[in-house]
Scaffold this motif. Structure first.
Motif, PDB file in Angstrom:
ATOM      1  N   ASN A 166       0.829  -1.203   0.000  1.00  9.90           N
ATOM      2  CA  ASN A 166       0.000   0.000   0.000  1.00  9.90           C
ATOM      3  C   ASN A 166       0.861   1.250   0.000  1.00  9.90           C
ATOM      4  OD1 ASN A 166      -2.331  -1.558   0.108  1.00  9.90           O
ATOM      5  ND2 ASN A 166      -2.296  -1.643   2.336  1.00  9.90           N
ATOM      6  N   ARG A 167       1.912   1.246   0.804  1.00 12.05           N
ATOM      7  CA  ARG A 167       2.802   2.404   0.877  1.00 12.05           C
ATOM      8  C   ARG A 167       3.552   2.576  -0.427  1.00 12.05           C
ATOM      9  NH1 ARG A 167       8.002   3.075   2.879  1.00 12.05           N
ATOM     10  NH2 ARG A 167       8.056   0.944   3.640  1.00 12.05           N
ATOM     11  N   ARG A 168       3.946   1.471  -1.061  1.00  9.87           N
ATOM     12  CA  ARG A 168       4.667   1.560  -2.324  1.00  9.87           C
ATOM     13  C   ARG A 168       3.774   2.161  -3.423  1.00  9.87           C
ATOM     14  NH1 ARG A 168       7.883   1.901   0.250  1.00  9.87           N
ATOM     15  NH2 ARG A 168       9.489   0.472   0.977  1.00  9.87           N
ATOM     16  N   THR A 169       2.467   1.891  -3.347  1.00 10.36           N
ATOM     17  CA  THR A 169       1.557   2.457  -4.337  1.00 10.36           C
ATOM     18  C   THR A 169       1.549   3.979  -4.256  1.00 10.36           C
ATOM     19  OG1 THR A 169       0.151   0.489  -4.266  1.00 10.36           O
ATOM     20  CG2 THR A 169      -0.843   2.499  -5.128  1.00 10.36           C
ATOM     21  N   LEU A 170       1.593   4.514  -3.020  1.00  9.33           N
ATOM     22  CA  LEU A 170       1.588   5.960  -2.822  1.00  9.33           C
ATOM     23  C   LEU A 170       2.859   6.611  -3.356  1.00  9.33           C
ATOM     24  CD1 LEU A 170       0.154   6.229   0.813  1.00  9.33           C
ATOM     25  CD2 LEU A 170      -1.015   6.802  -1.320  1.00  9.33           C
ATOM     26  N   THR A 171       3.979   5.898  -3.281  1.00  7.18           N
ATOM     27  CA  THR A 171       5.264   6.489  -3.663  1.00  7.18           C
ATOM     28  C   THR A 171       5.791   5.937  -4.985  1.00  7.18           C
ATOM     29  OG1 THR A 171       6.436   4.830  -2.329  1.00  7.18           O
ATOM     30  CG2 THR A 171       5.898   6.927  -1.264  1.00  7.18           C
ATOM     31  N   LYS A 172       4.916   5.295  -5.760  1.00  2.78           N
ATOM     32  CA  LYS A 172       5.344   4.723  -7.034  1.00  2.78           C
ATOM     33  C   LYS A 172       5.847   5.824  -7.962  1.00  2.78           C
ATOM     34  CE  LYS A 172       3.783   1.699 -10.783  1.00  2.78           C
ATOM     35  NZ  LYS A 172       2.636   0.933 -11.339  1.00  2.78           N
ATOM     36  N   GLY A 173       7.001   5.612  -8.538  1.00  3.70           N
ATOM     37  CA  GLY A 173       7.569   6.581  -9.461  1.00  3.70           C
ATOM     38  C   GLY A 173       8.334   7.709  -8.805  1.00  3.70           C
ATOM     39  N   VAL A 174       8.356   7.749  -7.471  1.00  3.13           N
ATOM     40  CA  VAL A 174       9.084   8.806  -6.764  1.00  3.13           C
ATOM     41  C   VAL A 174      10.562   8.444  -6.727  1.00  3.13           C
ATOM     42  CG1 VAL A 174       9.377  10.006  -4.578  1.00  3.13           C
ATOM     43  CG2 VAL A 174       7.083   9.374  -5.351  1.00  3.13           C
ATOM     44  N   PRO A 175      11.446   9.327  -7.227  1.00  5.33           N
ATOM     45  CA  PRO A 175      12.879   9.015  -7.193  1.00  5.33           C
ATOM     46  C   PRO A 175      13.418   9.008  -5.775  1.00  5.33           C
ATOM     47  CG  PRO A 175      12.515  11.276  -7.910  1.00  5.33           C
ATOM     48  CD  PRO A 175      11.162  10.629  -7.830  1.00  5.33           C
ATOM     49  N   MET A 176      14.291   8.089  -5.465  1.00  5.37           N
ATOM     50  CA  MET A 176      14.950   7.978  -4.166  1.00  5.37           C
ATOM     51  C   MET A 176      13.959   7.503  -3.098  1.00  5.37           C
ATOM     52  SD  MET A 176      17.247  10.814  -2.042  1.00  5.37           S
ATOM     53  CE  MET A 176      18.388  11.116  -3.384  1.00  5.37           C
ATOM     54  N   ARG A 177      14.388   6.576  -2.261  1.00  5.51           N
ATOM     55  CA  ARG A 177      13.569   6.104  -1.150  1.00  5.51           C
ATOM     56  C   ARG A 177      13.450   7.183  -0.090  1.00  5.51           C
ATOM     57  NH1 ARG A 177      13.270   0.726  -0.105  1.00  5.51           N
ATOM     58  NH2 ARG A 177      11.910   1.456   1.584  1.00  5.51           N
ATOM     59  N   CYS A 178      12.334   7.183   0.631  1.00  2.57           N
ATOM     60  CA  CYS A 178      12.094   8.229   1.636  1.00  2.57           C
ATOM     61  C   CYS A 178      13.204   8.287   2.680  1.00  2.57           C
ATOM     62  CB  CYS A 178      10.745   8.001   2.312  1.00  2.57           C
ATOM     63  SG  CYS A 178       9.321   8.345   1.241  1.00  2.57           S
ATOM     64  N   TRP A 179      13.601   7.121   3.195  1.00  2.56           N
ATOM     65  CA  TRP A 179      14.623   7.143   4.242  1.00  2.56           C
ATOM     66  C   TRP A 179      15.935   7.671   3.704  1.00  2.56           C
ATOM     67  CZ3 TRP A 179      15.910   8.026   8.770  1.00  2.56           C
ATOM     68  CH2 TRP A 179      17.099   7.563   9.344  1.00  2.56           C
ATOM     69  N   ASN A 180      16.280   7.292   2.477  1.00  2.00           N
ATOM     70  CA  ASN A 180      17.509   7.812   1.877  1.00  2.00           C
ATOM     71  C   ASN A 180      17.436   9.325   1.747  1.00  2.00           C
ATOM     72  OD1 ASN A 180      18.514   5.229   1.610  1.00  2.00           O
ATOM     73  ND2 ASN A 180      17.809   4.974  -0.492  1.00  2.00           N
ATOM     74  N   ALA A 181      16.286   9.822   1.298  1.00  2.00           N
ATOM     75  CA  ALA A 181      16.116  11.266   1.158  1.00  2.00           C
ATOM     76  C   ALA A 181      16.200  11.964   2.513  1.00  2.00           C
ATOM     77  CB  ALA A 181      14.770  11.566   0.496  1.00  2.00           C
ATOM     78  N   ARG A 182      15.537  11.403   3.501  1.00  3.23           N
ATOM     79  CA  ARG A 182      15.485  12.059   4.809  1.00  3.23           C
ATOM     80  C   ARG A 182      16.845  12.098   5.490  1.00  3.23           C
ATOM     81  NH1 ARG A 182       9.651   9.284   6.557  1.00  3.23           N
ATOM     82  NH2 ARG A 182       8.480  10.291   4.862  1.00  3.23           N
ATOM     83  N   GLN A 183      17.686  11.134   5.195  1.00  4.52           N
ATOM     84  CA  GLN A 183      19.030  11.152   5.768  1.00  4.52           C
ATOM     85  C   GLN A 183      19.879  12.290   5.196  1.00  4.52           C
ATOM     86  OE1 GLN A 183      20.904   7.056   6.733  1.00  4.52           O
ATOM     87  NE2 GLN A 183      19.649   6.691   4.936  1.00  4.52           N
ATOM     88  N   HIS A 184      19.503  12.768   3.991  1.00  2.87           N
ATOM     89  CA  HIS A 184      20.297  13.804   3.331  1.00  2.87           C
ATOM     90  C   HIS A 184      19.790  15.217   3.609  1.00  2.87           C
ATOM     91  CE1 HIS A 184      22.752  10.989   1.199  1.00  2.87           C
ATOM     92  NE2 HIS A 184      21.766  10.491   0.490  1.00  2.87           N
ATOM     93  N   VAL A 185      18.618  15.344   4.207  1.00  2.00           N
ATOM     94  CA  VAL A 185      18.004  16.660   4.355  1.00  2.00           C
ATOM     95  C   VAL A 185      18.863  17.612   5.190  1.00  2.00           C
ATOM     96  CG1 VAL A 185      16.081  17.881   5.426  1.00  2.00           C
ATOM     97  CG2 VAL A 185      15.625  15.968   3.916  1.00  2.00           C
ATOM     98  N   SER A 186      19.434  17.110   6.267  1.00  2.00           N
ATOM     99  CA  SER A 186      20.238  17.975   7.135  1.00  2.00           C
ATOM    100  C   SER A 186      21.430  18.564   6.384  1.00  2.00           C
ATOM    101  CB  SER A 186      20.722  17.192   8.364  1.00  2.00           C
ATOM    102  OG  SER A 186      21.429  18.035   9.253  1.00  2.00           O
ATOM    103  N   ASP A 187      22.139  17.719   5.625  1.00  2.00           N
ATOM    104  CA  ASP A 187      23.262  18.215   4.831  1.00  2.00           C
ATOM    105  C   ASP A 187      22.780  19.165   3.738  1.00  2.00           C
ATOM    106  OD1 ASP A 187      25.187  16.875   6.261  1.00  2.00           O
ATOM    107  OD2 ASP A 187      25.240  15.136   4.925  1.00  2.00           O
ATOM    108  N   TYR A 188      21.588  18.906   3.204  1.00  2.00           N
ATOM    109  CA  TYR A 188      21.031  19.775   2.165  1.00  2.00           C
ATOM    110  C   TYR A 188      20.768  21.174   2.727  1.00  2.00           C
ATOM    111  CZ  TYR A 188      17.873  21.350  -1.563  1.00  2.00           C
ATOM    112  OH  TYR A 188      17.274  22.048  -2.585  1.00  2.00           O
ATOM    113  N   ILE A 189      20.210  21.220   3.930  1.00  2.00           N
ATOM    114  CA  ILE A 189      19.953  22.508   4.579  1.00  2.00           C
ATOM    115  C   ILE A 189      21.259  23.272   4.784  1.00  2.00           C
ATOM    116  CG2 ILE A 189      19.172  23.600   6.728  1.00  2.00           C
ATOM    117  CD1 ILE A 189      17.076  21.369   6.939  1.00  2.00           C
ATOM    118  N   ASN A 190      22.328  22.530   5.099  1.00  2.00           N
ATOM    119  CA  ASN A 190      23.635  23.160   5.347  1.00  2.00           C
ATOM    120  C   ASN A 190      24.379  23.503   4.063  1.00  2.00           C
ATOM    121  OD1 ASN A 190      23.124  22.758   8.030  1.00  2.00           O
ATOM    122  ND2 ASN A 190      24.450  20.957   8.220  1.00  2.00           N
TER     123      ASN A 190
END
Length: 254
Positions: A166-190
């Motif tokens: 069910n969760r994969r259906t919501l994020t189908k076609g979205v580049p990068m996995r959520c956890w991978n993206a969220r791990q990079h957000v702090s460095d992105y802000i900096n």
């Protein structure tokens, strides 16, 4: 009785797999292996050769994981899993479940949802090859209790893999996995992310239904924290003077 420290090297990979499977955090898993290795060397005189060294080390790791990794809201409830499996109408799409299990990230993500004690039993028995009796001895529980943990863990894993569709259906076609993206957000802000990674994160945020609010919250909090840097908030001059005098006296004494 002690052991040859060189023997520890043979068990580092197994300790790391267990820590990673229990926490799903590579950095924390590395820290846990480091801590357990140091503890094992410090306490090697406590080792008794009646049990294999790997059992002694794994018990130490398990206890350390319990201290560091707490239950999360993502875990399925044991009662919920068993209620599903007791219902004759409950089933899953086996092809979907097995297909997701064939993807390492999907399998690790589902494992993270298995209740903590049951997850430990699955990792030891089905990943590391421990017998059920060895699992029972390791955790100092009865054989029936170890069998129950393994059974519940396997059932929960199947349910977690099935639920993930069910969760994969919501994020189908979205580049990068959520956890991978969220791990990079702090460095992105900096402003510390490499261009390619930053572009991937931006593409993810543009398409993902769940991550943009998290990113917005992080940015907003970061902005608010900046307001604490109030130039009018300074240490009491008298206290500052006393501290400077103390530091000068310590430098002179040395």
């Amino acid at each position: 009785m002690s052991f040859d420290p060189a023997e520890l090297v043979e068990h580092l990979d197994a300790l790391h797999r267990y820590a990673l499977g229990m926490t799903r955090d590579p950095d924390l898993a590395d820290d846990l292996v480091h801590d357990v290795t140091v503890r094992a060397l410090e306490r090697q005189d406590q080792y008794r050769s009646e049990a294999p060294l790997r059992h002694w080390l794994m018990r130490m790791m398990h206890n350390h994981v319990i201290d560091k990794a707490r239950k999360t809201q993502r875990e399925l409830l044991v009662e919920e899993v068993e209620e599903r499996w007791r219902d004759d109408r409950y089933t899953v799409d086996a092809e979907t479940v097995i297909g997701r299990a064939a993807t390492r990230e999907e399998l690790q993500d589902a494992l993270a949802r298995v209740p903590f004690p049951a997850r430990a039993a699955v990792l030891l028995h089905d990943v590391e090859g421990y017998r059920v009796r060895e699992v029972a001895d390791l955790y100092e529980i009865s054989l029936p209790a170890a069998k129950q943990r393994l059974r519940r863990g396997r059932m929960a894993l199947v349910s977690a893999l099935a639920d993930g569709e069910n969760r994969r259906t919501l994020t189908k076609g979205v580049p990068m996995r959520c956890w991978n993206a969220r791990q990079h957000v702090s460095d992105y802000i900096n402003g510390d992310l490499e261009a390619d990674t930053a572009a991937g994160l931006e593409a993810h945020l543009a398409a993902c239904p769940t991550c943009p609010p998290l990113y917005a919250a992080l940015v907003g909090i970061n902005d608010q924290l900046g307001t604490l840097r109030d130039p009018d908030t300074v240490i009491d001059p008298k206290v500052a003077s006393e501290l400077r005098s103390l530091l000068r006296s310590q430098r002179n004494a040395s």
